[in-house]
Write an enzyme that holds these catalytic residues in place. Structure first.
Site, PDB file in Angstrom:
ATOM      1  N   ASP A  37       0.848  -1.184   0.000  1.00 19.30           N
ATOM      2  CA  ASP A  37       0.000   0.000   0.000  1.00 19.30           C
ATOM      3  C   ASP A  37       0.890   1.243   0.000  1.00 19.30           C
ATOM      4  O   ASP A  37       2.059   1.171   0.356  1.00 19.30           O
ATOM      5  CB  ASP A  37      -0.899   0.013   1.243  1.00 19.30           C
ATOM      6  CG  ASP A  37      -2.191   0.783   1.037  1.00 19.30           C
ATOM      7  OD1 ASP A  37      -2.116   1.984   0.718  1.00 19.30           O
ATOM      8  OD2 ASP A  37      -3.273   0.185   1.186  1.00 19.30           O
ATOM      9  N   VAL A  61       1.117   0.892  -7.151  1.00 18.41           N
ATOM     10  CA  VAL A  61       0.665  -0.095  -8.129  1.00 18.41           C
ATOM     11  C   VAL A  61       0.820   0.376  -9.564  1.00 18.41           C
ATOM     12  O   VAL A  61       0.837  -0.442 -10.488  1.00 18.41           O
ATOM     13  CB  VAL A  61      -0.806  -0.518  -7.894  1.00 18.41           C
ATOM     14  CG1 VAL A  61      -0.956  -1.236  -6.578  1.00 18.41           C
ATOM     15  CG2 VAL A  61      -1.752   0.676  -7.997  1.00 18.41           C
ATOM     16  N   ASN A  87      -6.225  -5.748  -5.245  1.00 24.10           N
ATOM     17  CA  ASN A  87      -7.340  -5.063  -4.595  1.00 24.10           C
ATOM     18  C   ASN A  87      -7.257  -3.543  -4.653  1.00 24.10           C
ATOM     19  O   ASN A  87      -8.269  -2.860  -4.531  1.00 24.10           O
ATOM     20  CB  ASN A  87      -7.395  -5.515  -3.127  1.00 24.10           C
ATOM     21  CG  ASN A  87      -8.340  -4.678  -2.298  1.00 24.10           C
ATOM     22  OD1 ASN A  87      -9.560  -4.804  -2.397  1.00 24.10           O
ATOM     23  ND2 ASN A  87      -7.780  -3.795  -1.468  1.00 24.10           N
ATOM     24  N   TYR A 152     -14.646   6.057 -13.685  1.00 29.19           N
ATOM     25  CA  TYR A 152     -14.406   4.948 -12.757  1.00 29.19           C
ATOM     26  C   TYR A 152     -14.904   3.637 -13.362  1.00 29.19           C
ATOM     27  O   TYR A 152     -14.184   2.627 -13.356  1.00 29.19           O
ATOM     28  CB  TYR A 152     -15.119   5.224 -11.438  1.00 29.19           C
ATOM     29  CG  TYR A 152     -15.055   4.097 -10.437  1.00 29.19           C
ATOM     30  CD1 TYR A 152     -13.911   3.867  -9.685  1.00 29.19           C
ATOM     31  CD2 TYR A 152     -16.158   3.263 -10.219  1.00 29.19           C
ATOM     32  CE1 TYR A 152     -13.856   2.835  -8.751  1.00 29.19           C
ATOM     33  CE2 TYR A 152     -16.120   2.241  -9.289  1.00 29.19           C
ATOM     34  CZ  TYR A 152     -14.969   2.029  -8.557  1.00 29.19           C
ATOM     35  OH  TYR A 152     -14.926   0.998  -7.641  1.00 29.19           O
ATOM     36  N   LYS A 156     -13.228  -0.266 -14.322  1.00 30.28           N
ATOM     37  CA  LYS A 156     -13.731  -1.521 -13.764  1.00 30.28           C
ATOM     38  C   LYS A 156     -14.224  -2.471 -14.857  1.00 30.28           C
ATOM     39  O   LYS A 156     -14.109  -3.698 -14.726  1.00 30.28           O
ATOM     40  CB  LYS A 156     -14.821  -1.227 -12.729  1.00 30.28           C
ATOM     41  CG  LYS A 156     -14.307  -0.481 -11.500  1.00 30.28           C
ATOM     42  CD  LYS A 156     -13.167  -1.233 -10.821  1.00 30.28           C
ATOM     43  CE  LYS A 156     -12.666  -0.545  -9.574  1.00 30.28           C
ATOM     44  NZ  LYS A 156     -11.629  -1.326  -8.870  1.00 30.28           N
ATOM     45  N   THR A 187     -16.449   1.353   3.579  1.00 27.78           N
ATOM     46  CA  THR A 187     -15.007   1.483   3.779  1.00 27.78           C
ATOM     47  C   THR A 187     -14.643   2.964   3.779  1.00 27.78           C
ATOM     48  O   THR A 187     -15.450   3.810   3.370  1.00 27.78           O
ATOM     49  CB  THR A 187     -14.209   0.789   2.653  1.00 27.78           C
ATOM     50  OG1 THR A 187     -14.416   1.517   1.425  1.00 27.78           O
ATOM     51  CG2 THR A 187     -14.621  -0.663   2.473  1.00 27.78           C
TER      52      THR A 187
END
Length: 251
Positions: A37, A61, A87, A152, A156, A187
């Site tokens: 992370d 990432v 993730n 977004y 995906k 979250t």
């Protein structure tokens, strides 16, 4: 317990939220886990919480060099990486007319490019070891549309497509690739876009009448990482309380 004994997993975006719960579940089931992370403080705190079976690595990432170092570190510390939970991701809303190009590019770099680079980085290792499992985090927005979510959703949908192609390409090498499509999950990433009000609104759209939690998602990642899913490849698994079962999703 023990469903992931002898597995070595990398979990990206693992410092908080959904990723942290996946990391906890993996360690609980016997895996050694590299927590990857950009959030150093939270990532290290989670590694400390989980003990010797976990290790934190500061990781971007969207950077191929960072991926190479991450996989090398994991292989050297715990042994050959056998599971990648791709993730990491970010969420941005924006109308087509107004969304700045740099925000669109950021979504692409983190969500889509990051996922691709992750698959690329572990493939050689997994191939030499005779196989492995890659789990890519898509979204319900990778299955249907939603207003003000075009950029977004594009990332995906791309992850969904990459997963299908990778499953076909890597399957003969013993590497399974599947995508998970969470609905609205409570979250830090989702709460920043409206807090309790957003959670309440989201729950009203779900047939189960609640938003999900990271604890609803982690068991799916455990299953896909385990040998129990040895014949599951190229699948897209929605964990959304039933929201994509209706044609009115996103209305």
């Amino acid at each position: 317990m023990g469903r992931l004994d002898d597995k070595v997993a990398i979990v990206t975006g693992a410092a908080m939220g959904q990723g942290a719960e996946i990391a906890r579940a993996y360690v609980a089931e016997g895996a050694s886990v590299v927590i990857a992370d950009v959030a150093k403080e939270q990532g290290q705190a989670l590694a400390d919480e989980l003990g010797a079976a976990a290790h934190f690595v500061h990781h971007d990432v969207s950077d191929a060099g960072s991926w190479a170092s991450l996989v090398e570190d994991a292989n050297g510390r715990f042994g050959t990486v056998s599971v990648l939970a791709n993730n990491a991701g970010i969420l941005r809303f924006g109308d087509i007319e107004r969304m700045p190009a740099d925000e669109v590019e950021l979504l692409w770099r983190v969500n889509q490019l990051g996922c691709f680079l992750g698959m690329q980085a572990v493939t050689r290792t997994m191939r030499k070891a005779g196989g492995g499992s890659i789990i890519n985090a898509s979204s319900v927005e990778g299955l249907a549309g939603m207003a003000s979510c075009t950029a977004y959703a594009a990332t995906k949908w791309a992850i969904r497509g990459m997963t299908k192609c990778a499953a076909m390409e890597l399957g003969p090498k013993g590497i399974r690739v599947n995508s998970v499509h969470p609905g609205m999950i409570d979250t830090p990433m989702t709460r920043v876009h409206g807090g309790d009000a957003a959670m309440e609104y989201g729950a009203s759209k779900v047939p189960l009448r609640r938003v999900g939690t990271p604890a609803d998602i982690a068991p799916v990642y455990v299953f896909l990482a385990s040998d129990e899913s040895s014949y599951v490849n190229g699948a897209e698994i929605a964990v959304d309380g039933g929201v994509t079962s209706t044609h009115a999703f996103g209305a």
